[in-house]
Structure formats: C-alpha cells, structure tokens
Design a protein around this motif. Structure first.
Motif, PDB file in Angstrom:
ATOM      1  N   PRO A   1      -5.764   0.353   3.435  1.00 21.31           N
ATOM      2  CA  PRO A   1      -6.745  -0.720   3.282  1.00 21.31           C
ATOM      3  C   PRO A   1      -6.048  -1.976   2.757  1.00 21.31           C
ATOM      4  N   PRO A   2      -6.663  -3.146   2.927  1.00 18.11           N
ATOM      5  CA  PRO A   2      -6.066  -4.386   2.420  1.00 18.11           C
ATOM      6  C   PRO A   2      -5.887  -4.344   0.907  1.00 18.11           C
ATOM      7  N   GLU A   3      -4.971  -5.163   0.405  1.00 12.70           N
ATOM      8  CA  GLU A   3      -4.699  -5.213  -1.040  1.00 12.70           C
ATOM      9  C   GLU A   3      -5.965  -5.495  -1.842  1.00 12.70           C
ATOM     10  N   ARG A   4      -6.761  -6.445  -1.373  1.00 12.09           N
ATOM     11  CA  ARG A   4      -7.950  -6.821  -2.148  1.00 12.09           C
ATOM     12  C   ARG A   4      -8.936  -5.662  -2.251  1.00 12.09           C
TER      13      ARG A   4
ATOM     14  N   GLY B   1       2.527  -9.185   9.581  1.00 14.94           N
ATOM     15  CA  GLY B   1       1.342  -9.538  10.339  1.00 14.94           C
ATOM     16  C   GLY B   1       0.413  -8.390  10.653  1.00 14.94           C
ATOM     17  N   SER B   2       0.800  -7.161  10.267  1.00 13.31           N
ATOM     18  CA  SER B   2      -0.034  -5.998  10.597  1.00 13.31           C
ATOM     19  C   SER B   2      -0.555  -5.267   9.370  1.00 13.31           C
ATOM     20  N   GLY B   3       0.200  -5.283   8.266  1.00 16.28           N
ATOM     21  CA  GLY B   3      -0.249  -4.598   7.063  1.00 16.28           C
ATOM     22  C   GLY B   3       0.734  -3.562   6.582  1.00 16.28           C
TER      23      GLY B   3
END
Length: 241
Positions: free
Chosen positions: A37-40, A71-73
């Motif tokens: 999942p994204p950092e946030r 650019g992808s995570g």
C-alpha cells in the motif's frame, strides 16, 4: 487500525514498524499482493509518520525483502531459491557423496512435512496431492520419465505447503531448487541401472501412493513412516556396497 504489541514497548517506533512489516511478509499477506500500500496508507494504519514508514521500508529493501520501482511503488521481492541453491547444486555435481547429506536432511525435514500434512491438509490440498499421485501413476505406466520426475518433485513441494507450518514452508521455498534438482536427478540416475529401472519406478510409485493414502486418512504416524521408507529406498538405489 493495527495496534502494536505492548510487549515491544521498549522498541523504538521505527523498530516496531519494521517488526510489523516483517510479520506481514512472513504471514504471506504482502507476498500475495506483491505491491505494498502507499506510504500514507501505511502511516495512517500504524499511526506513525510517513518518514517512519519510509525508513522501515528502506531497511527491508536493504535486506533484499522489498524493492522500489521508480514510478510504480514498493514491491515484495519474489523469492529466488534457484540463485540461493546454485552453489550447492554445483557442489553436488562435483562431489556425489553430498547426495547422502541431502538425503539425511530430507529424512528429517520431509518426514515432518508428511506428518503435518496428514494432520492439517485441507480437503482441497488432499485432492491436489491425490491428483499428483495419479499423474505419477500415469507417467510410470507410460514410461514417461520426465513426467514422473516432475510429478515427484511437485508431490514433495505440495506436502510442504500442506503442512501449514510457516517455517517449514519458508525453509522449503529457500531450498526448493536444490531439492527439486535432487529429486529429479535421483529419478533419472536410478534409470541408469537398466535391469532394475522399471521395477524401481513401480516401487517409487507405490511408496508415494502409501504416503498419499496415509495423508488422505489423516494418519500422521503412517505418513511419516511411509515417507521415511521412501527416502531410505531412494538412498539404497545409489548404495554401491
């Protein structure tokens, strides 16, 4: 929101987050989704700053467990057991006596996986184990050595998964290339004794059928004993004395 365990209160916030991320990797949750999942989102889930999440991720990246793609995570690194096992495969090629060491390891390891599979395998896993043995039977009947060797290796890999012991599963995954090569090479090398090749193939099949039957009956002791007998037989095929 995920709570952090109070028993680790002495840890720094960063250490606790690293520990939580390791748990998710070990549980297979992140391995299944591959991309984190994204950092946030992680920061909100664990009630920490994004900087803490970022540093925890970097620690796992440095250990080769995660990788960042521009650019992808962030992604879970796919385990590459072949790379880990390559030096051992070369040693086995150069020093045939190491075959005996591998068999000793398998006697300890795979008798346990057979026992746990008999106790814990799901209905779906039992069905898969049965279907693998059926494929092996067809391969032996049609003298398809390649198909027999492939089914043999898949059978042992399936038992590790059906053991539902994360340590055994992870350990098997880390050495699967070496063990698959060991199983396959044993199957092929056993055919070099042409006089006994067909009889030995039928014996190997019968042994796998007994292991499978014990697992389907949930008979843990029988499964372990059947596996032990099979591995002893595998070793006896190469006994030159």
């Amino acid at each position: 929101m995920t709570s952090l365990h109070s028993s680790h209160a002495s840890f720094s916030v960063l250490e606790r987050i690293v520990l939580e991320f390791e748990r998710r990797l070990l549980s297979g949750n992140w391995r299944d989704i591959a991309r984190l999942p994204p950092e946030r989102a992680l920061a909100a889930e664990y009630a920490v700053s994004r900087a803490t999440v970022r540093e925890a991720i970097q620690r796992l990246v440095s250990r080769g467990l995660l990788e960042t793609r521009r650019g992808s995570g962030v992604f879970v690194v796919k385990r590459q057991p072949a790379r880990l096992a390559a030096p051992w495969l070369q040693l086995i090629d150069e020093h045939p006596p190491l075959r005996a060491d591998t068999l000793e390891f398998r006697l300890v390891f795979e008798c346990a996986t057979a026992r746990f599979a008999a106790e814990r395998a799901s209905a779906e896993e039992r069905e898969k184990i049965g279907s693998i043995v059926a494929r092996m039977e067809h391969a032996v009947g049609s003298h398809d050595l390649e198909a027999e060797a492939a089914a043999d290796a898949e059978f042992h890999m399936m038992l590790a998964a059906a053991s539902h012991n994360r340590m055994l599963d992870h350990l098997y995954s880390s050495v699967i290339a070496m063990l698959r090569e060991h199983i396959t090479r044993n199957t092929y090398d056993a055919t070099l004794d042409h006089e006994h090749a067909a009889e030995r193939a039928r014996t190997r099949l019968a042994q796998h059928q007994r292991i499978c039957d014990a697992i389907l009956r949930c008979a843990a002791d029988d499964a372990s004993r059947a596996m032990y007998a099979h591995l002893e037989f595998v070793g006896s095929q190469f006994d030159r004395h």
